[in-house]
Design a protein around this motif. Structure first.
Motif, short mmCIF file in Angstrom:
data_model
loop_
_atom_site.label_atom_id
_atom_site.label_comp_id
_atom_site.label_asym_id
_atom_site.label_seq_id
_atom_site.Cartn_x
_atom_site.Cartn_y
_atom_site.Cartn_z
N ALA A 55 12.42 17.18 -0.13
CA ALA A 55 11.68 16.28 -1.01
C ALA A 55 11.17 15.13 -0.15
O ALA A 55 11.96 14.39 0.44
N ILE A 56 9.86 15.01 -0.04
CA ILE A 56 9.24 14.05 0.87
C ILE A 56 8.31 13.12 0.10
O ILE A 56 7.51 13.56 -0.72
N VAL A 57 8.41 11.83 0.40
CA VAL A 57 7.45 10.86 -0.14
C VAL A 57 6.63 10.34 1.04
O VAL A 57 7.17 9.88 2.04
N SER A 58 5.33 10.46 0.90
CA SER A 58 4.39 9.92 1.89
C SER A 58 3.80 8.65 1.31
O SER A 58 3.50 8.58 0.12
N THR A 59 3.64 7.64 2.16
CA THR A 59 3.10 6.36 1.69
C THR A 59 1.79 6.05 2.40
O THR A 59 1.57 6.45 3.55
N TYR A 60 0.93 5.35 1.68
CA TYR A 60 -0.42 5.04 2.15
C TYR A 60 -0.78 3.60 1.80
O TYR A 60 -0.25 3.03 0.84
N GLN A 61 -1.71 3.08 2.53
CA GLN A 61 -2.33 1.80 2.20
C GLN A 61 -3.73 2.12 1.70
O GLN A 61 -4.43 2.97 2.26
N PHE A 62 -4.13 1.44 0.63
CA PHE A 62 -5.47 1.63 0.07
C PHE A 62 -6.03 0.27 -0.33
O PHE A 62 -5.37 -0.47 -1.06
N PRO A 63 -7.23 -0.06 0.12
CA PRO A 63 -7.81 -1.37 -0.22
C PRO A 63 -8.16 -1.47 -1.71
O PRO A 63 -8.89 -0.63 -2.24
N ARG A 64 -7.66 -2.49 -2.36
CA ARG A 64 -7.96 -2.72 -3.79
C ARG A 64 -9.45 -2.91 -4.05
O ARG A 64 -9.93 -2.64 -5.15
N THR A 65 -10.18 -3.37 -3.05
CA THR A 65 -11.59 -3.66 -3.24
C THR A 65 -12.39 -2.44 -3.68
O THR A 65 -13.41 -2.57 -4.35
N PHE A 66 -11.92 -1.23 -3.34
CA PHE A 66 -12.65 -0.02 -3.71
C PHE A 66 -12.61 0.24 -5.22
O PHE A 66 -13.39 1.04 -5.73
#
Length: 164
Positions: A55-66
């Motif tokens: 069981a794997i969780v991958s994390t990301y950063q995403f700009p709120r501006t989009f």
């Protein structure tokens, strides 16, 4: 903004993969801002896998501006209302088609499955279904439906989740 994806594999390069399953917002790459929800989903997927995966969780950063700058086509559902119910019902039946890059809204998780099944079977009316949905604490889901949108996700890290 930090986003999480629960799976049985590391997903450092998200992609659009065709699936046989009909999901709330259609074919796409699904994330959430709720870390524990992603962990729970990874464990559910692990239990379904006959190959004894992790069981794997991958994390990301995403700009709120989009979400607001109109570069990407974004559909936002702020609550589980009749519009949201119509949209996910059509997607779950495989009958909807949309052209959004990103869709944000409540997730119809397993606790809501019985209510949605009763609605789809015609046993509950739309207003009755929405009323029942309002009694649940709904987490969010953010789904990505275009290569352009997915390209904005920046992989941070992944970690393994274990049953407690």
């Amino acid at each position: 903004m930090k986003l999480y994806h629960g799976s049985t594999i590391l997903v450092d390069k998200p992609s659009l993969i065709e699936s046989q399953r009909f999901l709330d917002f259609g074919q796409g790459f699904y994330t959430t801002t709720n870390q524990s929800q992603a962990e729970r989903w990874a464990l559910i997927k692990q239990k379904r896998d006959i190959h004894k995966s992790k069981a794997i969780v991958s994390t990301y950063q995403f700009p709120r501006t989009f979400f607001t700058d109109n570069i990407l086509r974004v559909k936002k559902f702020t609550k589980a209302d009749e519009q949201w119910l119509d949209f996910i019902s059509q997607n779950r039946k495989g009958m909807a088609e949309h052209h959004f890059d990103i869709i944000v809204g409540p997730v119809a998780n397993d606790t809501l499955y019985a209510t949605l099944t009763l609605y789809e079977a015609g046993i509950l009316t739309k207003p009755e279904t929405v009323k029942r949905l309002k009694t649940h604490k709904l987490f969010d889901q953010i789904s990505f439906h275009s290569i352009e949108a997915i390209s904005k996700l920046k992989f941070i890290e992944n970690y393994e989740v274990f049953e407690s």
